[in-house]
Design an enzyme around this catalytic site. Sequence first.
Site, PDB file in Angstrom:
ATOM      1  CG  HIS A 166      -2.179   0.797   1.055  1.00  0.00           C
ATOM      2  ND1 HIS A 166      -2.259   1.905   0.217  1.00  0.00           N
ATOM      3  CD2 HIS A 166      -3.404   0.687   1.636  1.00  0.00           C
ATOM      4  CE1 HIS A 166      -3.478   2.423   0.295  1.00  0.00           C
ATOM      5  NE2 HIS A 166      -4.191   1.700   1.135  1.00  0.00           N
ATOM      6  CG  ASP A 385     -12.423  -5.189 -21.417  1.00  0.00           C
ATOM      7  OD1 ASP A 385     -11.970  -6.353 -21.444  1.00  0.00           O
ATOM      8  OD2 ASP A 385     -13.101  -4.696 -22.351  1.00  0.00           O
TER       9      ASP A 385
END
Length: 463
Positions: A166, A385
Amino acid sequence: MAGPAASLRFTVRRKAAELVTPAGPTPRELKRLSDIDDQDGLRFHIPVIQFYRRDASMGGSDPAAVVRDAVARALVHYYPFAGRLRELEGRKLAVDCTGEGVLFIEADADVRLEHFGDALQPPFPGLEELIFDVPGSSEVLGTPLLLFQVTRLACGGFILAVRLMHTMADAQGLVQFLSAVAELARGAAAPSVRPVWDRELLEARNPPRPGFAHREYDEVPDTKGTIVPLDDMAHRSFFFGAREVAAIRSHLAPGLRKRATTFEVLTGSLWKCRTVALAPDADEVMRMICIVNARGGKQGGASAIPAGYYGNAFAFPVAVSASGDLCANPLSYAVKLVKEAKSEVDVEYMRSVADLMVQRGRPHFTVVRAYLASDVTKAGFGDLDFGWGRPVYGGPAKGGVGAIPGVASFLIPFKNGKGEDGIVIPMCLPGPAMDKFVEEMGKLLRPAVDVPDMFPAMIKSAL
């Protein structure tokens, strides 16, 4: 308030983890993280997960090979991700851009996508198999900064799980990188967004001079055992569609009813119901920490965070209240406190946090009697996608944040089994407290009696 197919059992066969290195030459250099990036509360690996259906137009394409190749090419542009973290003086983190690469695991599972149920949401069955913690890979220093696992399913669909250190990026930064991978996987020559490092924008001033109270970093002793072991927790997910949000909003004072955002309405509700459920002493100070993104903030010009910046660009502003006041007051009290806390965040607030980090040795945000909410509804995980279309589910793999159980929830975009768009919020509480939380939330989900005529219009505008 549905859960996943919790009883689902399946076998995952994994190949040995490998390192995927950048597909071309990259600079060898040491790049310092910002003083927002390397605070103690971000020194952990965070998992996200994407579920994809089979797509006949992809023919026999192997998703593992497609993603692996695209990751290698994306790392040329985002080469710091292929490096390793080092700690300098004063706990300062820097990434050594060694080009060693990121971890990649190819796997197959004897399960079909539909076996996971119509409404995919955390907690997911078999998660430890779908994002395998390679031994020795989850340290902060000297380990790969990203881990990918592509698991092919028996139906021709696949699951992409990604684990990120992170300190390197926030949700928006990770989505920016994964969008680059997706574009390259679909045949683009280069990412459409140019990555911007510029971590010096969020460095502390010299000398540091914090300009805000920053009660999110108060040092609070856990005198009453309020941090509960994960083994004692109940996990539930709660769905809030337009009807549910409108019902909660109907309990607010008329002015706040119109001005409060959906995040503020839901976060105030969760804070109030959770506090009632945990039943702390009336004088206990409770904290509601809100993740607020500083991108596109109030300040323009050179001080603004530029497009393409993929570091951590958010703050943890906190609403504070005595437990007794939170429980006894109407919902508007909690929502107003959340709204006020959020309004403080701009670039100056971020610089103040950076100053505090350096001044106080990069402390962790307060977790004692605290609850944290992070809104990922606009992060873009659902738009990724790789050639197989948009995911059936995309977003956080777990309900909580970091290594501390029960103190955090994500707000995740979600379509329920009836096809209704909304937000799903995983919640983790001790068993008896969870029952009380459900009861309290149920009261707010019944529209207030003074707005029956307005309710249909409120549903239309709720989300």
